[in-house]
Scaffold this motif. Structure first.
Motif, mmCIF file in Angstrom:
data_model
loop_
_atom_site.group_PDB
_atom_site.id
_atom_site.type_symbol
_atom_site.label_atom_id
_atom_site.label_comp_id
_atom_site.label_asym_id
_atom_site.label_seq_id
_atom_site.Cartn_x
_atom_site.Cartn_y
_atom_site.Cartn_z
ATOM 1 N N LEU A 94 0.864 -1.171 0.000
ATOM 2 C CA LEU A 94 0.000 0.000 0.000
ATOM 3 C C LEU A 94 0.903 1.224 0.000
ATOM 4 O O LEU A 94 1.603 1.479 0.992
ATOM 5 N N SER A 95 0.903 1.950 -1.112
ATOM 6 C CA SER A 95 1.769 3.132 -1.240
ATOM 7 C C SER A 95 3.215 2.805 -0.874
ATOM 8 O O SER A 95 3.857 3.501 -0.071
ATOM 9 N N THR A 151 1.944 6.476 2.771
ATOM 10 C CA THR A 151 1.285 7.631 2.157
ATOM 11 C C THR A 151 -0.201 7.356 2.006
ATOM 12 O O THR A 151 -0.595 6.352 1.392
ATOM 13 N N LEU A 152 -1.019 8.229 2.584
ATOM 14 C CA LEU A 152 -2.472 8.091 2.534
ATOM 15 C C LEU A 152 -3.056 9.321 1.850
ATOM 16 O O LEU A 152 -2.898 10.439 2.339
ATOM 17 N N ASN A 153 -3.688 9.108 0.731
ATOM 18 C CA ASN A 153 -4.328 10.208 0.000
ATOM 19 C C ASN A 153 -3.330 11.332 -0.314
ATOM 20 O O ASN A 153 -3.652 12.516 -0.211
ATOM 21 N N GLY A 154 -2.078 10.951 -0.611
ATOM 22 C CA GLY A 154 -1.058 11.932 -0.971
ATOM 23 C C GLY A 154 -0.292 12.523 0.187
ATOM 24 O O GLY A 154 0.628 13.321 -0.015
ATOM 25 N N THR A 184 2.115 11.788 3.538
ATOM 26 C CA THR A 184 2.973 10.757 4.124
ATOM 27 C C THR A 184 2.978 10.879 5.647
ATOM 28 O O THR A 184 3.146 11.973 6.203
ATOM 29 N N ASN A 227 -7.881 11.108 5.630
ATOM 30 C CA ASN A 227 -7.023 10.632 4.549
ATOM 31 C C ASN A 227 -7.031 9.106 4.446
ATOM 32 O O ASN A 227 -6.930 8.550 3.344
ATOM 33 N N ALA A 228 -7.159 8.443 5.593
ATOM 34 C CA ALA A 228 -7.257 6.976 5.566
ATOM 35 C C ALA A 228 -8.533 6.539 4.853
ATOM 36 O O ALA A 228 -8.532 5.587 4.065
ATOM 37 N N GLU A 283 -8.083 7.057 1.143
ATOM 38 C CA GLU A 283 -7.227 6.016 0.573
ATOM 39 C C GLU A 283 -7.989 4.697 0.435
ATOM 40 O O GLU A 283 -7.841 3.976 -0.561
ATOM 41 N N LYS A 313 -10.152 4.863 -2.574
ATOM 42 C CA LYS A 313 -9.351 4.686 -3.786
ATOM 43 C C LYS A 313 -9.034 3.212 -4.013
ATOM 44 O O LYS A 313 -9.152 2.703 -5.135
ATOM 45 N N GLN A 314 -8.633 2.522 -2.956
ATOM 46 C CA GLN A 314 -8.333 1.103 -3.079
ATOM 47 C C GLN A 314 -9.579 0.320 -3.479
ATOM 48 O O GLN A 314 -9.515 -0.601 -4.295
#
Length: 227
Positions: A73-74, A123-126, A128, A197-198, A201, A204-205
């Protein structure tokens, strides 16, 4: 279930069951029960089948699988695991009264992908985050539906040959709906924006996985014995 085809798929095993009385009346050919064990994309499988009328066979089967895996993941390593369990009621139509079959039915399907990240930056949603910031990340992905319509095509001569032993092969797919995904951080309450942000992410996943995750491919090889 699929609105268009789900009802018709579930009707197929029932049609075969209701035809049993007709089979008893006209002889129906070889109708002994058979048991089988195999491997598939659903894990280890076991099944019981019965020929209820000339062209129709009904199968009841179950499956189980467990595996550990290490995706990323990232660029962060994930300690992941997969657990699968399920059962199905399937009707097989043998149009030529030989091993070739067209199958339809319904399955109860449980599949859970879980994974944890700790001790490394992620990195979560851009954005870090260091391990000190997020603590521990836990993620889950599950199918959208527990019950799924199933269609398949294959070969199984168990009830259409003189020998007791046979090997069956099948290719098909289940429709499971849009999968769900969650990603939680243990330090979310202490770090503003971390859980937001989690969540982004995880979405997105889910979207990336969901391009293929609505359907579960089934490829199965089964050794069977008819009594």
């Amino acid at each position: 279930m699929l609105r268009v085809s789900g009802t018709s798929l579930c009707v197929l095993p029932l049609v075969a069951l209701f035809g049993a009385s007709a089979a008893l009346a006209d002889g129906g050919g070889q109708a002994g029960p058979a048991i089988g064990i195999g491997v598939s994309t659903l894990g280890v499988t076991g099944e019981l089948s019965y020929k209820v009328i000339g062209n129709f066979v009904v199968r009841v089967n179950g499956n189980w699988a467990s595996a550990d895996y290490k995706p990323k993941l990232s660029d962060a390593d994930v300690n992941g695991s997969l657990r699968i369990a399920g059962a199905g009621l399937i009707g097989d139509w043998h149009p030529f009264e030989n091993g070739f079959r067209l199958s339809g039915g319904a399955r109860w399907h449980q599949a859970r992908f879980t994974g944890d990240i700790s001790g490394q930056s992620v990195t979560l949603n851009g954005v870090t985050y260091t391990p000190a910031q997020y603590g521990k990340l836990h993620g889950e992905i599950e199918p959208g539906n527990s019950f799924a319509p199933y269609v398949g095509i294959g070969w199984d001569s168990t009830h259409y040959s003189s020998g007791g032993f046979s090997v069956g092969f099948e290719v098909g797919a289940m429709y499971l709906g849009t999968p769900s995904a969650k990603l939680t951080a243990s330090n979310a309450a202490a770090v503003p924006g971390l859980q937001v942000n989690a969540n982004a992410e995880a979405k997105k996943q889910r979207n990336d996985f969901g391009k293929f995750g609505e359907f579960w491919p089934v490829v199965a090889l089964t050794a069977k014995y008819r009594f």
